[in-house]
Write a protein that holds these residues in place. Structure first.
Motif, mmCIF file in Angstrom:
data_model
loop_
_atom_site.group_PDB
_atom_site.id
_atom_site.type_symbol
_atom_site.label_atom_id
_atom_site.label_comp_id
_atom_site.label_asym_id
_atom_site.label_seq_id
_atom_site.Cartn_x
_atom_site.Cartn_y
_atom_site.Cartn_z
ATOM 1 N N GLU A 40 0.822 -1.207 0.000
ATOM 2 C CA GLU A 40 0.000 0.000 0.000
ATOM 3 C C GLU A 40 0.854 1.254 0.000
ATOM 4 O O GLU A 40 0.572 2.209 -0.717
ATOM 5 N N LEU A 41 1.944 1.207 0.788
ATOM 6 C CA LEU A 41 2.829 2.373 0.800
ATOM 7 C C LEU A 41 3.367 2.655 -0.597
ATOM 8 O O LEU A 41 3.640 3.789 -0.957
ATOM 9 N N LEU A 42 3.539 1.601 -1.384
ATOM 10 C CA LEU A 42 4.077 1.784 -2.732
ATOM 11 C C LEU A 42 2.998 2.152 -3.724
ATOM 12 O O LEU A 42 3.275 2.331 -4.909
ATOM 13 N N ASP A 43 1.751 2.191 -3.239
ATOM 14 C CA ASP A 43 0.714 2.712 -4.098
ATOM 15 C C ASP A 43 0.566 1.903 -5.397
ATOM 16 O O ASP A 43 0.469 2.455 -6.485
ATOM 17 N N GLY A 44 0.617 0.613 -5.246
ATOM 18 C CA GLY A 44 0.351 -0.220 -6.415
ATOM 19 C C GLY A 44 1.475 -0.313 -7.429
ATOM 20 O O GLY A 44 1.297 -0.875 -8.505
ATOM 21 N N GLU A 45 2.667 0.216 -7.109
ATOM 22 C CA GLU A 45 3.762 0.127 -8.078
ATOM 23 C C GLU A 45 4.231 -1.306 -8.290
ATOM 24 O O GLU A 45 4.726 -1.646 -9.347
ATOM 25 N N LEU A 46 4.145 -2.111 -7.246
ATOM 26 C CA LEU A 46 4.570 -3.512 -7.339
ATOM 27 C C LEU A 46 3.391 -4.374 -6.917
ATOM 28 O O LEU A 46 2.668 -4.011 -5.991
ATOM 29 N N ASP A 47 3.233 -5.520 -7.565
ATOM 30 C CA ASP A 47 2.243 -6.455 -7.043
ATOM 31 C C ASP A 47 2.947 -7.435 -6.093
ATOM 32 O O ASP A 47 4.159 -7.358 -5.886
ATOM 33 N N ALA A 48 2.192 -8.350 -5.513
ATOM 34 C CA ALA A 48 2.768 -9.216 -4.479
ATOM 35 C C ALA A 48 3.923 -10.051 -5.031
ATOM 36 O O ALA A 48 4.944 -10.233 -4.366
ATOM 37 N N ALA A 49 3.777 -10.544 -6.254
ATOM 38 C CA ALA A 49 4.842 -11.381 -6.823
ATOM 39 C C ALA A 49 6.095 -10.548 -7.069
ATOM 40 O O ALA A 49 7.221 -10.982 -6.802
ATOM 41 N N ALA A 50 5.915 -9.327 -7.565
ATOM 42 C CA ALA A 50 7.067 -8.460 -7.806
ATOM 43 C C ALA A 50 7.728 -8.076 -6.492
ATOM 44 O O ALA A 50 8.961 -8.015 -6.389
ATOM 45 N N LEU A 51 6.903 -7.860 -5.459
ATOM 46 C CA LEU A 51 7.462 -7.536 -4.141
ATOM 47 C C LEU A 51 8.366 -8.675 -3.675
ATOM 48 O O LEU A 51 9.483 -8.463 -3.202
ATOM 49 N N GLU A 52 7.883 -9.890 -3.836
ATOM 50 C CA GLU A 52 8.671 -11.056 -3.428
ATOM 51 C C GLU A 52 10.003 -11.085 -4.182
ATOM 52 O O GLU A 52 11.057 -11.373 -3.618
ATOM 53 N N ARG A 53 9.975 -10.755 -5.465
ATOM 54 C CA ARG A 53 11.222 -10.753 -6.248
ATOM 55 C C ARG A 53 12.159 -9.649 -5.773
ATOM 56 O O ARG A 53 13.372 -9.843 -5.695
ATOM 57 N N VAL A 54 11.585 -8.497 -5.452
ATOM 58 C CA VAL A 54 12.428 -7.403 -4.965
ATOM 59 C C VAL A 54 13.102 -7.802 -3.649
ATOM 60 O O VAL A 54 14.299 -7.584 -3.449
ATOM 61 N N LEU A 55 12.310 -8.440 -2.770
ATOM 62 C CA LEU A 55 12.874 -8.829 -1.472
ATOM 63 C C LEU A 55 14.016 -9.833 -1.637
ATOM 64 O O LEU A 55 14.913 -9.911 -0.805
ATOM 65 N N SER A 56 13.985 -10.600 -2.726
ATOM 66 C CA SER A 56 15.043 -11.601 -2.923
ATOM 67 C C SER A 56 16.373 -10.946 -3.310
ATOM 68 O O SER A 56 17.400 -11.609 -3.378
ATOM 69 N N LEU A 57 16.371 -9.638 -3.584
ATOM 70 C CA LEU A 57 17.588 -8.966 -4.050
ATOM 71 C C LEU A 57 18.343 -8.252 -2.929
ATOM 72 O O LEU A 57 19.407 -7.674 -3.167
ATOM 73 N N SER A 58 17.801 -8.235 -1.723
ATOM 74 C CA SER A 58 18.436 -7.500 -0.624
ATOM 75 C C SER A 58 17.864 -8.028 0.676
ATOM 76 O O SER A 58 16.687 -8.416 0.700
ATOM 77 N N PRO A 59 18.602 -8.050 1.781
ATOM 78 C CA PRO A 59 19.981 -7.584 1.919
ATOM 79 C C PRO A 59 21.000 -8.623 1.452
ATOM 80 O O PRO A 59 20.695 -9.802 1.331
ATOM 81 N N LEU A 60 22.195 -8.120 1.223
ATOM 82 C CA LEU A 60 23.320 -8.991 0.935
ATOM 83 C C LEU A 60 23.878 -9.484 2.273
ATOM 84 O O LEU A 60 24.292 -8.677 3.106
ATOM 85 N N PRO A 61 23.869 -10.800 2.509
ATOM 86 C CA PRO A 61 24.388 -11.309 3.795
ATOM 87 C C PRO A 61 25.910 -11.173 3.857
ATOM 88 O O PRO A 61 26.537 -10.640 2.933
#
Lengths: 486, 164
Positions: A40-61
């Motif tokens: 919601e904060l992103l105002d629909g810029e990403l859907d749930a699947a895209a959010l999941e993909r974004v989360l997979s890119l960070s943080p770097l352990p």
């Protein structure tokens, strides 16, 4: 095609619950406080699947352990390695260190199309940011550990052009280097005994000349692009090795146990350099702050990316499908693909066709320092890493997917520096207009993209949001080694 | 994995799991994501060390074998090395575990025009039970796995699909 009866669709569910975000269990990512609120904060810029993909890119352990290097996390080894990295005495001309090509002021690269060693080399110099996260080293992955990689430029006749004996003598003769070495690795052999330990000697591989020198056409193409750059140095280098190379002759004259003792020193120096390289970590770019914002539902952190960068991110994990290869928190799958980049010079110019990864696998198999070999500190781990490679699984000229962290700082891009700017890179992916015709099983993933000018700009802006150069400045220059104990 | 005794894998008759979706409960599910039901279904080999483990099964192309597999550590990681357990039973009388085979696993991404960049190797751990080392699926997306059973010079395999 194989018959399709008796097939089972095994759905490894991504978001909806089952078993696994199929990631390795030992690398759990921090949880998201409230995914819906973030969307919601992103105002629909990403859907749930895209959010999941974004989360997979960070943080770097933290960098993954390297069991093949028992000294990888030893701070004394790292300090010694840092000294070696900046030390031009480890070269034949006394002027070239790792930092000559991997210059910290140029994002650990050199800003050139092709690297300039004794003469023009065949490849672009990669940046060393986050190199400890790599699985393979060099564009064709012909080394399988950072320590084995470091040994190659030291002895390569077109790079530092030194020998393991010369290098061992440098360390032995310098009281600080020697003390740093011995504190970590134990006593050096008695290198004062010049009967047993000649000034210069090394084993000379039969094929060492085939590989690194650029053809004249390739060299000209690179210099034409790097206008204003210094012309190549005209040093003599040893000719093709169809004669009995003096380095080899001196090496053959040594006793086997002395040869092993010197190779042991050489390997340890590589392990020290790798320990230094492990510290070159970049992992808190504006993009990483943004992802923290997603996890924490924190609007202030979300503001780390501009609207254009957020649109670029949505393209990166969406329509442009960059995330398929530039995946995981390194923004690289650490494996190899044909990104369909045209070579700088072709066979018409006398250039031999690049074989990329399949040649890399062959050379890795011949490398006495590979992770499965006698100099590895964990040959079982080495086998897991390199024991199951398949050179025929690779089509023509596949190269390693580079990490995109700090990518804005290391132009020019690609294995031969084919593109001067990120805009050119994106232009390539969008139109593929310059792509050579696909051979065999060409990468079917890469298809022209329907992105207008502003979308391309957004994508480029997103790549600029991957920059973080906040590193202890003490790591950017030769260290002060403590004086030798008296 | 223990001795052969500890691995009395039983093969119950005929039926197969509906959408064989779940791996063993992953240690690190994000909050709110319920772990899968432990899927011990009829038609699955039973592993006494991990009775909840779900196996994926299919009959081989020529109808000779029932081939079942699961990731050795429960989860199927993306872009990390892992091992498979493969369990092979004869479909035709007298049935029973298929011993002395070599298992050849190939992964393909038909949409990408390339496949797995590794050549795994197998080792028999108990009659009919094989451990396949050297697996690595380097990308998310649609994969086909073909698991060939090589016995006395002739190969017959089963095909599986999975979405990472």
């Amino acid at each position: 095609m194989k018959p399709r009866r008796n097939e089972w669709v095994v759905a490894v569910a991504l978001v909806a619950g089952c078993g696994a975000r199929a990631s390795a269990p030992q690398r759990e990512r921090p949880a998201v406080a409230d995914p819906q609120a973030s969307l919601e904060l992103l105002d629909g810029e990403l859907d749930a699947a895209a959010l999941e993909r974004v989360l997979s890119l960070s943080p770097l352990p933290d960098p993954p352990a390297d069991p093949t290097n028992a000294h990888a996390d030893d701070p004394r080894a790292a300090l010694l390695g840092q000294a070696l990295f900046f030390d031009p005495r480890l070269s034949k001309d006394g002027e070239t260190s790792c930092a000559t090509c991997h210059d910290p002021a140029r994002s650990f690269s050199d800003g050139r199309t092709l690297a300039e060693g004794v003469t023009t080399l065949r490849r672009n110099t990669p940046s060393l940011w986050n190199v400890a996260y790599q699985r393979w080293f060099f564009w064709d992955g012909r080394a399988d550990s950072a320590w084995a990689q470091a040994l190659q430029p030291l002895e390569h006749p077109l790079e530092q052009a030194s020998t393991r004996l010369s290098i061992a003598h440098v360390v032995h003769a310098d009281p600080r280097l020697r003390a740093a070495y011995e504190a970590t690795f134990g006593p050096l052999p008695d290198l004062d005994d010049t009967q047993r330990f000649p000034a210069a000697a090394r084993p000379v591989a039969d094929d060492e000349h085939e590989h690194l020198a650029a053809t004249p056409a390739l060299g000209r193409a690179a210099r034409a692009r790097d206008q204003g750059s210094r012309p190549p140095r005209h040093h003599e280098h040893d000719g093709p090795a169809h004669f009995y190379h003096p380095h080899q002759r001196a090496w053959d004259a040594m006793a086997e146990q002395d040869r092993d003792a010197v190779t042991r020193v050489f390997v340890n120096l590589g392990k020290a350099i790798a320990a230094y390289e492990r510290r070159l970590v970049s992992r808190r770019s504006p993009f990483d702050v943004f992802v923290e914002g997603l996890r924490e539902n924190d609007p202030q952190k979300l503001a780390a990316l501009s609207a254009a960068q957020r649109r670029g991110l949505a393209l990166f994990v969406g329509a442009a499908r960059c995330h398929l290869c530039h995946s995981g928190p390194l923004l690289s799958d650490r494996e190899f693909h044909d990104a369909r980049v045209p070579p700088l010079a072709t066979s018409a110019d006398g250039e031999r066709a690049e074989r990329g990864r399949s040649e890399g696998i062959e050379r890795l198999g011949r490398d006495p320092f590979n992770a499965m070999g006698p100099w590895s500190d964990d040959r079982n781990a080495g086998e897991v890493r390199s024991g199951f490679l398949s050179s025929h699984a690779h089509g023509a000229a596949e190269f390693k997917t580079p990490s995109l962290r700090n990518v804005a700082l290391s132009a020019p891009y690609m294995h031969q520096g084919q593109y001067a700017t990120l805009d050119e890179v994106i232009e390539h992916y969008v139109s593929l207009a310059d792509a050579p015709p696909g051979v065999g099983s060409a990468e079917r993933l890469l298809v022209p993209l329907d992105l207008d000018r502003s979308a391309r700009e957004d994508l480029a802006r997103f790549l600029q949001a991957l920059t973080d150069v906040d590193l202890d400045p003490a790591l950017l220059a030769p260290p002060h080694l403590p004086p030798a104990p008296r | 994995m223990g001795s052969g005794d500890a691995l009395t894998l039983t093969w119950l008759s005929g039926m197969i799991l509906a959408l064989a979706a779940c791996s063993a409960p992953a240690p690190g599910n994000a909050p709110g994501h319920a772990p899968c039901e432990a899927a011990q279904a009829p038609g699955q080999p039973r592993d006494p060390e991990d009775p909840g483990a779900a196996w994926h099964s299919a009959t081989s192309r020529g109808g000779s074998y029932q081939v079942s597999w699961r990731p050795a550590r429960g989860v199927l990681p993306v872009n990390e090395p892992f091992e498979l357990l493969v369990w092979v039973e004869a479909e035709r009388a007298p049935g029973g575990p298929v011993e002395g085979a070599e298992i050849i696993v190939q992964g393909d991404m038909p949409d990408h025009g390339h496949g797995m960049l590794r050549e795994p190797r197998s080792r028999e751990e108990a009659p009919g039970l094989y451990r396949v080392r050297g697996m690595l699926l380097h990308m998310v997306g649609h994969w086909t796995l073909s698991i060939d059973v090589l016995v006395a010079g002739s190969a017959e395999g089963a095909d599986f699909e999975l979405d990472l």
